[in-house]
Scaffold this motif. Structure first.
Motif, short mmCIF file in Angstrom:
data_model
loop_
_atom_site.label_atom_id
_atom_site.label_comp_id
_atom_site.label_asym_id
_atom_site.label_seq_id
_atom_site.Cartn_x
_atom_site.Cartn_y
_atom_site.Cartn_z
N THR A 1 -12.33 3.54 -10.67
CA THR A 1 -11.97 2.13 -10.68
C THR A 1 -12.43 1.50 -9.37
O THR A 1 -12.54 2.18 -8.34
CB THR A 1 -10.45 1.93 -10.86
N SER A 2 -12.68 0.22 -9.40
CA SER A 2 -13.31 -0.44 -8.26
C SER A 2 -12.38 -0.60 -7.06
O SER A 2 -12.85 -0.59 -5.92
CB SER A 2 -13.88 -1.79 -8.67
N VAL A 3 -11.10 -0.74 -7.26
CA VAL A 3 -10.20 -1.01 -6.14
C VAL A 3 -9.33 0.20 -5.81
O VAL A 3 -9.29 0.64 -4.67
CB VAL A 3 -9.31 -2.23 -6.44
N ASP B 1 -4.28 -6.74 -9.87
CA ASP B 1 -4.93 -6.96 -11.17
C ASP B 1 -5.33 -5.64 -11.81
O ASP B 1 -5.13 -5.43 -13.01
CB ASP B 1 -6.16 -7.85 -11.02
N GLU B 2 -5.89 -4.76 -11.02
CA GLU B 2 -6.34 -3.48 -11.56
C GLU B 2 -5.17 -2.62 -12.03
O GLU B 2 -5.21 -2.04 -13.12
CB GLU B 2 -7.15 -2.73 -10.50
N VAL C 1 -7.72 7.35 -16.29
CA VAL C 1 -7.28 6.02 -16.75
C VAL C 1 -7.35 5.92 -18.26
O VAL C 1 -6.42 5.42 -18.91
CB VAL C 1 -8.12 4.91 -16.08
N TRP D 1 -5.49 -5.14 -5.53
CA TRP D 1 -5.09 -4.01 -6.36
C TRP D 1 -4.16 -4.39 -7.49
O TRP D 1 -4.01 -3.63 -8.46
CB TRP D 1 -4.45 -2.91 -5.51
N MET E 1 -3.74 -4.00 -15.28
CA MET E 1 -4.59 -3.72 -16.43
C MET E 1 -4.47 -2.27 -16.89
O MET E 1 -4.44 -1.99 -18.09
CB MET E 1 -6.06 -4.05 -16.12
N VAL E 2 -4.40 -1.35 -15.95
CA VAL E 2 -4.25 0.07 -16.31
C VAL E 2 -2.90 0.29 -16.98
O VAL E 2 -2.81 0.96 -18.02
CB VAL E 2 -4.41 0.98 -15.07
#
Length: 173
Positions: free
Chosen positions: A119-121, A46-47, A129, A44, A50-51
């Motif tokens: 989001t993927s995670v 990295d995600e 987002v 989580w 980035m957000v």
């Protein structure tokens, strides 16, 4: 009175964006330490980083940076006199304002369309987002209108004067 409230709001936004940037650094560092020191990667981090980065960059550029703090290619502008600078400023603000205004419905529709995706995670809705992108788009339009209006006013020469950037223009400086 309004100016004082606006300055407080701006300082609060600066503090919020600064804290978000510090959080990005901390989250990234946590992810690195967990992955390489403890061999337990946190997917989580990295995600979330980035957000946060997306929000910090768009909100800072759209709402906090003054025109003098923006990165520009102003070689021709610097060579011109006050009337030339006024003409360039009017043309640039009109072009940017109209372009962004015409494309705003498409930008909004696309961001609104993203409610279907997550989001993927963290499983956050992508419309939430990327909603900062709509805020950024509107801020650019408002700034273009303000710049255009300022260059039409009788005191337009103050707007194109050769002033140095303000010292200590943010909470870090």
């Amino acid at each position: 009175m309004y100016r004082k409230g606006f300055v407080r709001l701006q300082r609060g936004m600066e503090a919020l964006c600064t804290l978000a940037f510090v959080a990005i650094f901390g989250i990234s560092l946590l992810g690195i330490v967990m992955r390489y020191v403890f061999s337990m990667p946190l997917v989580w981090t990295d995600e979330l980083a980035m957000v946060l980065l997306l929000w910090v960059v768009l909100l800072t550029d759209g709402l906090l940076l003054s025109d003098r703090e923006q990165v520009r290619f102003d070689v021709v502008y610097d060579l011109c006199g006050p009337r030339g600078r006024r003409g360039i400023g009017l043309l640039a603000s009109l072009a940017i304002g109209v372009t962004f205004l015409v494309s705003l419905p498409t930008i909004y529709d696309y961001v609104a369309f993203l409610w279907r995706e997550r989001t993927s995670v963290l499983d956050w809705r992508l419309d939430a987002v990327f909603s900062c992108f709509v805020v950024y788009w509107v801020a650019v339009i408002v700034r273009a209108v303000i710049q255009f209006w300022q260059l039409l006013r009788p005191d337009w020469r103050e707007r194109v004067a050769d002033d140095a950037p303000e010292e200590n223009s943010n909470i870090l400086g």
